[in-house]
Design a protein around this motif. Structure first.
Motif, PDB file in Angstrom:
ATOM      1  N   ASP A 180       0.805  -1.220   0.000  1.00  0.00           N
ATOM      2  CA  ASP A 180       0.000   0.000   0.000  1.00  0.00           C
ATOM      3  C   ASP A 180       0.842   1.276   0.000  1.00  0.00           C
ATOM      4  N   PHE A 181       2.130   1.146   0.273  1.00  0.00           N
ATOM      5  CA  PHE A 181       2.982   2.327   0.271  1.00  0.00           C
ATOM      6  C   PHE A 181       3.402   2.648  -1.159  1.00  0.00           C
ATOM      7  N   THR A 182       3.744   3.896  -1.389  1.00  0.00           N
ATOM      8  CA  THR A 182       4.229   4.261  -2.716  1.00  0.00           C
ATOM      9  C   THR A 182       5.657   3.756  -2.899  1.00  0.00           C
ATOM     10  N   GLY A 183       6.106   3.824  -4.158  1.00  0.00           N
ATOM     11  CA  GLY A 183       7.465   3.391  -4.443  1.00  0.00           C
ATOM     12  C   GLY A 183       8.479   4.121  -3.578  1.00  0.00           C
ATOM     13  N   ARG A 184       8.297   5.442  -3.475  1.00  0.00           N
ATOM     14  CA  ARG A 184       9.227   6.256  -2.694  1.00  0.00           C
ATOM     15  C   ARG A 184       9.229   5.841  -1.223  1.00  0.00           C
ATOM     16  N   GLU A 185       8.012   5.667  -0.652  1.00  0.00           N
ATOM     17  CA  GLU A 185       7.936   5.253   0.754  1.00  0.00           C
ATOM     18  C   GLU A 185       8.576   3.895   0.959  1.00  0.00           C
ATOM     19  N   ASN A 186       8.423   3.032  -0.059  1.00  0.00           N
ATOM     20  CA  ASN A 186       8.996   1.708   0.066  1.00  0.00           C
ATOM     21  C   ASN A 186      10.513   1.724   0.026  1.00  0.00           C
ATOM     22  N   ILE A 187      11.085   2.710  -0.630  1.00  0.00           N
ATOM     23  CA  ILE A 187      12.545   2.809  -0.618  1.00  0.00           C
ATOM     24  C   ILE A 187      13.013   3.050   0.815  1.00  0.00           C
ATOM     25  N   PRO A 206       1.124   3.546  -5.261  1.00  0.00           N
ATOM     26  CA  PRO A 206       1.307   2.377  -4.391  1.00  0.00           C
ATOM     27  C   PRO A 206       1.830   1.194  -5.209  1.00  0.00           C
ATOM     28  N   ILE A 207       2.737   0.416  -4.636  1.00  0.00           N
ATOM     29  CA  ILE A 207       3.405  -0.566  -5.472  1.00  0.00           C
ATOM     30  C   ILE A 207       2.549  -1.787  -5.766  1.00  0.00           C
ATOM     31  N   ARG A 208       1.343  -1.867  -5.172  1.00  0.00           N
ATOM     32  CA  ARG A 208       0.485  -2.983  -5.594  1.00  0.00           C
ATOM     33  C   ARG A 208       0.059  -2.825  -7.047  1.00  0.00           C
ATOM     34  N   THR A 209       0.215  -1.593  -7.584  1.00  0.00           N
ATOM     35  CA  THR A 209      -0.125  -1.388  -8.993  1.00  0.00           C
ATOM     36  C   THR A 209       1.029  -1.754  -9.922  1.00  0.00           C
ATOM     37  N   TYR A 210       2.171  -2.181  -9.345  1.00  0.00           N
ATOM     38  CA  TYR A 210       3.352  -2.442 -10.167  1.00  0.00           C
ATOM     39  C   TYR A 210       3.277  -3.817 -10.837  1.00  0.00           C
ATOM     40  N   SER A 211       3.943  -3.923 -11.970  1.00  0.00           N
ATOM     41  CA  SER A 211       4.137  -5.242 -12.579  1.00  0.00           C
ATOM     42  C   SER A 211       5.357  -5.883 -11.930  1.00  0.00           C
ATOM     43  N   SER A 212       5.570  -7.175 -12.189  1.00  0.00           N
ATOM     44  CA  SER A 212       6.699  -7.817 -11.503  1.00  0.00           C
ATOM     45  C   SER A 212       8.023  -7.239 -11.978  1.00  0.00           C
ATOM     46  N   GLY A 213       8.072  -6.818 -13.233  1.00  0.00           N
ATOM     47  CA  GLY A 213       9.304  -6.181 -13.709  1.00  0.00           C
ATOM     48  C   GLY A 213       9.583  -4.890 -12.971  1.00  0.00           C
ATOM     49  N   MET A 214       8.510  -4.140 -12.687  1.00  0.00           N
ATOM     50  CA  MET A 214       8.696  -2.877 -11.976  1.00  0.00           C
ATOM     51  C   MET A 214       9.134  -3.102 -10.528  1.00  0.00           C
ATOM     52  N   TYR A 215       8.569  -4.133  -9.906  1.00  0.00           N
ATOM     53  CA  TYR A 215       9.013  -4.524  -8.564  1.00  0.00           C
ATOM     54  C   TYR A 215      10.510  -4.757  -8.563  1.00  0.00           C
ATOM     55  N   MET A 216      10.934  -5.529  -9.575  1.00  0.00           N
ATOM     56  CA  MET A 216      12.336  -5.905  -9.644  1.00  0.00           C
ATOM     57  C   MET A 216      13.200  -4.670  -9.821  1.00  0.00           C
TER      58      MET A 216
END
Lengths: 264, 258
Positions: free
Chosen positions: A103-110, A144-154
């Motif tokens: 649920d956190f954004t990419g930035r928060e997840n960093i 939020p990173i739940r919207t990411y594809s697996s490539g984007m996660y990586m």
């Protein structure tokens, strides 16, 4: 500086595979001493030394113990026998999405991921622009990173793990989900880290990467070290044997290196 | 031991992150949000007050105040235990994939509850003053009692959260145990109300020493009863060492079992 970044000394790891686990008090009392489980030997007397600044590639068929070995080096699992010494800060890229909150954004997840590696907000703050730039996530970094594809996660995971200046980097074949361009970029970044004297341990099914990129290859076969040494030779032998097995039709994964056990 | 402490210190940013996200997300999505930190104990006070003051007619002066002091202390203990017992199972996704000192999970819950306790003083202190109980020098013991309570609670949290990975009944058993424990602790009644021949047994409960000390310093303006309170200190330290040792031992198989 220590001569070895990682020393794995005759490590064994056994998993218990329960058939229908007695988890509640009632079951534990009713079936005390009669719990059935199989012991699966995931690593059998494995030794491995990673010289400071070297890159080690691990190859082997699925289920041969590669991921277990990485998990033991990163102290997620403890060995049943043997010892592991790690001299330096480890960053691990073991599974997609480890240490990320959907649920956190990419930035928060960093920031989250960095704090899980023991870094302060300030330390991460210095690097954050570099991380975002490397990941090429652009506007997605605010989503939020739940919207990411697996490539984007990586992309995100790789950018964080390599930017936060680890001395030892563990990578478990997650690079495969990136697109060709980003994979190339990752390999370039890894080569940079090699030059900086970082140690890298690297699981991959891409034999070209192992041959071109590693100083040493380790072939794990049925939970044991089958061969350690020159990447070309190791990969060659490994491929030859797995092709042979596949042709003879006995490449089905078996449970043969396990022991039936009874009791709790 | 020292190694573990230095490692936890190394991961202090993660610990702090867990504490603040616990505090922020505890009431996330509820209409009153953070206000629940204050509303929750007040509503509890209302219920217990109605039963024991109006129906059972406890004749202690300022009884609501007495009750409130004990309830806040008790809540810190009970809520921490209840939410940390299942924390290793709840956080299985990071335990399976990342290394960090696992102690951080239960410890962050206890510390978040302690911060919650300190925040709830924002209503306790005005409440005391309005009821005519003014600050006294004995309040200087307040932090000491809080620290001892946190130590005891942390010990039990480490113990139960580790055990619960292997025996999930603990979680369900605890809610009953805590209810019984609540009534065996002088929160709704005073030590003097207990029949003489039983008092010594009630005093064996280390939480009694902690709650009674809160009441002594805040309500009676007396220093803690040292005999009872030192006993609680001793037990608390022992429980922490024991709970931590158990946690360390079981910790080795967490990633396989959750």
């Amino acid at each position: 500086m220590k001569k070895y970044h990682v020393e794995v000394d005759s490590v064994s790891k056994v998993f218990r595979v329960h058939y229908g686990k007695n988890q509640t008090l009632k079951e534990k009392i009713l079936y005390a001493g009669r719990t059935k489980y199989k012991e699966f030997i995931a690593l059998d007397n494995v030794s491995l030394k990673v010289e400071t600044g070297s890159t080690v590639g691990i190859i082997g068929v699925n289920g041969s113990g590669k991921s277990t070995l990485l998990k033991i080096i990163s102290k997620i699992l403890y060995p049943d026998k043997g010892q592991v010494k790690v001299n330096g800060r480890v960053a691990s890229l073991l599974e997609l999405g480890a240490g990320f909150h959907p649920d956190f954004t990419g930035r928060e997840n960093i920031y989250l991921n960095g704090s899980l590696m023991g870094l302060s907000k300030k330390q991460i703050g210095y690097k954050i622009d570099e991380i975002i730039e490397f990941s090429e996530l652009g506007d997605f970094i605010k989503e939020p990173i739940r919207t990411y594809s697996s490539g984007m996660y990586m992309r995100l995971a790789f950018s964080v793990a390599t930017a936060l200046d680890p001395e030892i980097l563990l990578i478990d074949e997650i690079l495969a989900v990136g697109d060709a361009a980003f994979q190339k970029k990752c390999m370039d970044r890894l080569k940079q880290l090699q030059k900086l004297g970082k140690s890298i341990i690297f699981v991959s099914h891409n034999s070209t990467d192992i041959e071109n990129f590693c100083d040493v290859a380790v072939w794990l076969d049925h939970s044991k070290v089958r061969e350690i040494g020159d990447p070309r030779r190791c990969v060659g032998n490994y491929l030859r044997e797995s092709m042979n097995r596949a042709n003879q039709g006995n490449s089905t994964l078996t449970f043969d290196h396990s022991i039936e056990a009874e009791s709790d | 031991m020292i190694k573990i402490f230095s490692e936890i210190f190394q991961y202090r940013f993660m610990l702090w992150g867990m504490i603040s996200s616990d505090l922020r997300t505890r009431y996330k999505g509820s209409v009153f949000g953070f206000l629940w930190t204050f509303l929750n104990p007040l509503l509890m006070l209302l219920v217990y007050g109605m039963v024991f003051k109006t129906v059972m007619r406890v004749s202690l002066p300022h009884y609501l105040l007495f009750l409130f002091i004990g309830l806040l202390g008790w809540n810190l203990f009970a809520n921490s235990i209840m939410s940390s017992v299942g924390v290793i199972n709840r956080q299985s996704s990071i335990i399976k994939k990342l290394y960090f000192p696992r102690e951080i999970l239960p410890i962050s819950i206890v510390l978040a509850s302690a911060i919650n306790y300190v925040l709830s003083l924002v209503i306790l202190i005005p409440f005391l003053v309005i009821s005519g109980v003014y600050p006294s020098w004995t309040w200087v013991y307040w932090p000491l009692i809080l620290i001892i309570e946190v130590i005891f609670t942390m010990g039990l949290s480490l113990f139960f959260s580790a055990i619960n990975v292997f025996l999930r009944d603990v979680e369900h058993m605890l809610s009953i145990v805590l209810m019984a424990w609540f009534y065996l602790t002088p929160v709704v009644y005073t030590l003097t109300m207990i029949p003489n021949k039983y008092v010594q047994y009630f005093k064996m409960n280390p939480v009694a020493g902690i709650i009674v000390s809160y009441q002594d310093i805040l309500y009676y303006h007396l220093p803690p009863r040292w005999k009872l309170f030192t006993y609680s200190i001793g037990i608390s330290l022992m429980v922490l060492l024991f709970g931590w040792a158990v946690f360390r031992k079981l910790n080795r198989r967490f990633a396989e079992e959750v």
